[in-house]
Design a protein around this motif. Structure first.
Motif, PDB file in Angstrom:
ATOM      1  N   GLY A 158     114.672  74.374  72.773  1.00  0.00           N
ATOM      2  CA  GLY A 158     115.367  73.643  73.822  1.00  0.00           C
ATOM      3  C   GLY A 158     115.095  74.227  75.192  1.00  0.00           C
ATOM      4  N   ALA A 159     115.150  75.568  75.263  1.00  0.00           N
ATOM      5  CA  ALA A 159     114.857  76.230  76.541  1.00  0.00           C
ATOM      6  C   ALA A 159     113.405  76.021  76.952  1.00  0.00           C
ATOM      7  CB  ALA A 159     115.169  77.720  76.428  1.00  0.00           C
ATOM      8  N   ALA A 160     112.480  76.072  75.975  1.00  0.00           N
ATOM      9  CA  ALA A 160     111.061  75.915  76.282  1.00  0.00           C
ATOM     10  C   ALA A 160     110.748  74.513  76.786  1.00  0.00           C
ATOM     11  CB  ALA A 160     110.229  76.226  75.039  1.00  0.00           C
ATOM     12  N   MET A 161     111.520  73.524  76.370  1.00  0.00           N
ATOM     13  CA  MET A 161     111.260  72.145  76.770  1.00  0.00           C
ATOM     14  C   MET A 161     111.943  71.760  78.081  1.00  0.00           C
ATOM     15  SD  MET A 161     111.457  70.141  73.112  1.00  0.00           S
ATOM     16  CE  MET A 161     110.694  68.683  73.826  1.00  0.00           C
ATOM     17  N   LEU A 162     112.789  72.608  78.601  1.00  0.00           N
ATOM     18  CA  LEU A 162     113.522  72.274  79.825  1.00  0.00           C
ATOM     19  C   LEU A 162     112.619  71.920  80.997  1.00  0.00           C
ATOM     20  CD1 LEU A 162     116.188  71.912  81.253  1.00  0.00           C
ATOM     21  CD2 LEU A 162     116.238  74.376  81.706  1.00  0.00           C
ATOM     22  N   PRO A 163     111.463  72.610  81.190  1.00  0.00           N
ATOM     23  CA  PRO A 163     110.587  72.195  82.304  1.00  0.00           C
ATOM     24  C   PRO A 163     110.144  70.744  82.222  1.00  0.00           C
ATOM     25  CG  PRO A 163     109.954  74.367  81.518  1.00  0.00           C
ATOM     26  CD  PRO A 163     110.978  73.845  80.551  1.00  0.00           C
ATOM     27  N   LEU A 164     110.193  70.146  81.038  1.00  0.00           N
ATOM     28  CA  LEU A 164     109.826  68.734  80.881  1.00  0.00           C
ATOM     29  C   LEU A 164     110.964  67.803  81.251  1.00  0.00           C
ATOM     30  CD1 LEU A 164     107.920  68.943  77.454  1.00  0.00           C
ATOM     31  CD2 LEU A 164     106.958  68.994  79.779  1.00  0.00           C
ATOM     32  N   GLY A 165     112.132  68.370  81.505  1.00  0.00           N
ATOM     33  CA  GLY A 165     113.285  67.572  81.889  1.00  0.00           C
ATOM     34  C   GLY A 165     114.336  67.522  80.800  1.00  0.00           C
ATOM     35  N   TYR A 166     115.565  67.231  81.213  1.00  0.00           N
ATOM     36  CA  TYR A 166     116.651  67.156  80.244  1.00  0.00           C
ATOM     37  C   TYR A 166     116.402  66.081  79.188  1.00  0.00           C
ATOM     38  CZ  TYR A 166     119.406  70.164  83.323  1.00  0.00           C
ATOM     39  OH  TYR A 166     119.869  71.221  84.072  1.00  0.00           O
ATOM     40  N   GLY A 167     115.772  64.991  79.578  1.00  0.00           N
ATOM     41  CA  GLY A 167     115.501  63.915  78.637  1.00  0.00           C
ATOM     42  C   GLY A 167     114.658  64.374  77.460  1.00  0.00           C
ATOM     43  N   ALA A 168     113.707  65.255  77.715  1.00  0.00           N
ATOM     44  CA  ALA A 168     112.872  65.766  76.631  1.00  0.00           C
ATOM     45  C   ALA A 168     113.706  66.556  75.630  1.00  0.00           C
ATOM     46  CB  ALA A 168     111.751  66.638  77.196  1.00  0.00           C
ATOM     47  N   VAL A 169     114.670  67.307  76.137  1.00  0.00           N
ATOM     48  CA  VAL A 169     115.544  68.091  75.251  1.00  0.00           C
ATOM     49  C   VAL A 169     116.416  67.164  74.423  1.00  0.00           C
ATOM     50  CG1 VAL A 169     117.321  69.871  75.139  1.00  0.00           C
ATOM     51  CG2 VAL A 169     115.522  70.022  76.869  1.00  0.00           C
ATOM     52  N   TRP A 170     116.980  66.117  75.061  1.00  0.00           N
ATOM     53  CA  TRP A 170     117.828  65.188  74.314  1.00  0.00           C
ATOM     54  C   TRP A 170     117.022  64.486  73.216  1.00  0.00           C
ATOM     55  CZ3 TRP A 170     120.869  67.932  76.632  1.00  0.00           C
ATOM     56  CH2 TRP A 170     121.321  67.825  77.938  1.00  0.00           C
ATOM     57  N   ALA A 171     115.798  64.056  73.546  1.00  0.00           N
ATOM     58  CA  ALA A 171     114.965  63.365  72.558  1.00  0.00           C
ATOM     59  C   ALA A 171     114.604  64.293  71.405  1.00  0.00           C
ATOM     60  CB  ALA A 171     113.698  62.830  73.231  1.00  0.00           C
ATOM     61  N   PHE A 172     114.291  65.538  71.723  1.00  0.00           N
ATOM     62  CA  PHE A 172     113.955  66.504  70.679  1.00  0.00           C
ATOM     63  C   PHE A 172     115.153  66.758  69.771  1.00  0.00           C
ATOM     64  CE2 PHE A 172     113.917  70.967  69.271  1.00  0.00           C
ATOM     65  CZ  PHE A 172     112.791  70.931  68.450  1.00  0.00           C
ATOM     66  N   SER A 173     116.332  66.836  70.350  1.00  0.00           N
ATOM     67  CA  SER A 173     117.544  67.055  69.564  1.00  0.00           C
ATOM     68  C   SER A 173     117.725  65.955  68.520  1.00  0.00           C
ATOM     69  CB  SER A 173     118.769  67.100  70.495  1.00  0.00           C
ATOM     70  OG  SER A 173     119.971  67.140  69.752  1.00  0.00           O
TER      71      SER A 173
END
Length: 421
Positions: A158-173
């Protein structure tokens, strides 16, 4: 396809589904943890109390739903309830995309607590049903490793994907939880009941105590109490009270790390503070995996004392850390201490509980974890607001010391029964 427990055989394909589903579900749950505090502060300008409430809100519903989830798993099948939990977590990942505000995020996190409770509780009962009697402790320990491995991987990714934006973290979740749902779906179960290891007559093949039903008594191992006679639920068992209280106190340290370590280090100009939380989770899982036998070898009381002191020392190191390496050292010490404190206290419960009520006692003991997080979420936010971020970790250290004091008050059994795992 039927997965039956026969002798010492372990249904490996079923375990892949259960452990893998749990791992992926917790990856989805945990991926948002390192980014959620910053999101709530940056997007909505929320105060520290609201940050703590949003992050820890899942514990409120998890505490209430675990007994219900255990009952539903017994009645409708472990897989069905575990699938429902994974589905709720996946839907939660999608709902993060909505402009909910703090007032909407809290109900969303409460919903995710329902998913977590269903996923974990049904999987725990499923694991016990799958395990040969002589290897239950081993498999339950590995089940815990799967959970904390998912937490560790989720927080890191989740932390590693943060540079891609919050949306990337939500989608990954959401995607991670969907993978878990597929793994659970692929796990073989008995066609009629959905319960692994259960023959059509309702008993576990190959014997093993506590594996089926007899007369008017039905046994289970969920937090609902684990032993049910005549349809009633034993919700609290006396041997769990003091060890459970110690666990609830010790959980303050984890609550503080999860909610405020990133903000604490950022306030000191330290980047990559999420690495501290990821390190804690990795050390927690690794400690269980490699030296989890220490409470059995040296005695749970001795290990609980030293681990509580270790957790306190690690939290104090995090509180005063001037840079990231020192904060990481603090997270390692905290992770080792808290990791072995949990099983040490659970062994105390098992030593004191009547053999017929050990499942009920462990279920009641585990519920104190949710209770602790539910209480500490808003309280540590108030501490941060009134006294600053370092005070969060000092308070956590004080609670860890208090946990040691409570653990020392647990009476010694006259003869300690043999335990496994």
């Amino acid at each position: 396809m039927s997965a039956q427990v026969t002798g010492n055989a372990i249904p490996r394909l079923a375990l892949v589904g259960v452990f893998g589903g749990l791992f992926c579900g917790y990856v989805g749950l945990s991926a948002v943890i390192p980014v959620l505090p910053g999101f709530v502060r940056e997007r909505y300008g929320a105060p520290d109390v609201a940050v703590g409430l949003v992050v820890m809100a899942t514990a409120f519903t998890a505490l209430l739903v675990r007994p219900v989830a255990g009952h539903l798993a017994d009645r409708h099948g472990h897989r069905l309830v575990m699938l429902a939990g994974a589905l709720i977590i996946a839907v939660g990942g999608v709902l993060y995309f909505l402009p909910l505000g703090v007032a909407g995020l809290v109900p969303l996190r409460l919903l995710l607590g329902v998913g977590e409770a269903a996923l974990f509780t049904a999987g725990a009962v499923w694991t016990v049903a799958l395990a040969p009697h002589e290897r239950r402790g081993q498999l339950i320990g590995l089940y815990g490793v799967s959970m904390w491995g998912g937490i560790s991987a989720g927080t890191f990714l989740g932390a590693a994907m943060l540079p891609l934006g919050y949306g990337a973290v939500w989608a990954f979740s959401g995607a991670a939880a969907l993978v878990g749902l597929l793994l659970i779906s692929a796990s073989p179960v008995h066609a009629r009941t959905g319960r692994p290891g259960e023959a059509p007559g309702g008993t576990v093949s190959g014997g093993g105590s506590g594996g089926g039903t007899s007369g008017g008594e039905e046994r289970g191992t969920g937090p609902a109490g684990g032993v049910r006679r005549g349809g009633g639920h034993r919700l609290l068992v006396r041997p769990a009270l003091l060890p459970g209280t110690a666990l609830a106190l010790a959980s303050a340290g984890y609550a503080g790390l999860a909610a405020f370590v990133v903000l604490h280090l950022r306030a000191r100009g330290i980047d990559s503070g999420v690495a501290v939380l990821s390190c804690f989770s990795a050390v927690y899982a690794g400690t269980r995996l490699f030296i989890g036998h220490l409470p059995d070898r040296f005695g749970p009381r001795r290990v609980a004392v030293w681990c509580g002191i270790g957790e306190a020392a690690g939290l104090l190191v995090v509180a005063v850390a001037p840079n990231l390496p020192v904060a990481l050292i603090g997270s390692v010490i905290t992770g080792v201490g808290f990791s072995l404190l949990h099983p040490s206290l659970s062994l105390m419960v098992m030593d004191l509980a009547d053999p017929a009520e050990q499942g009920a006692a462990i279920g009641a003991y585990t519920s104190f974890w949710d209770l602790g997080l539910a209480l500490w979420g808003p309280l540590i936010g108030a501490v941060a607001t009134g006294f600053g971020y370092p005070a969060v970790f000092v308070a956590g250290a004080a609670c860890a010391v208090a946990a040691v004091a409570v653990a020392l008050r647990v009476r010694r059994p006259a003869v300690r029964p043999a335990t496994t795992g």
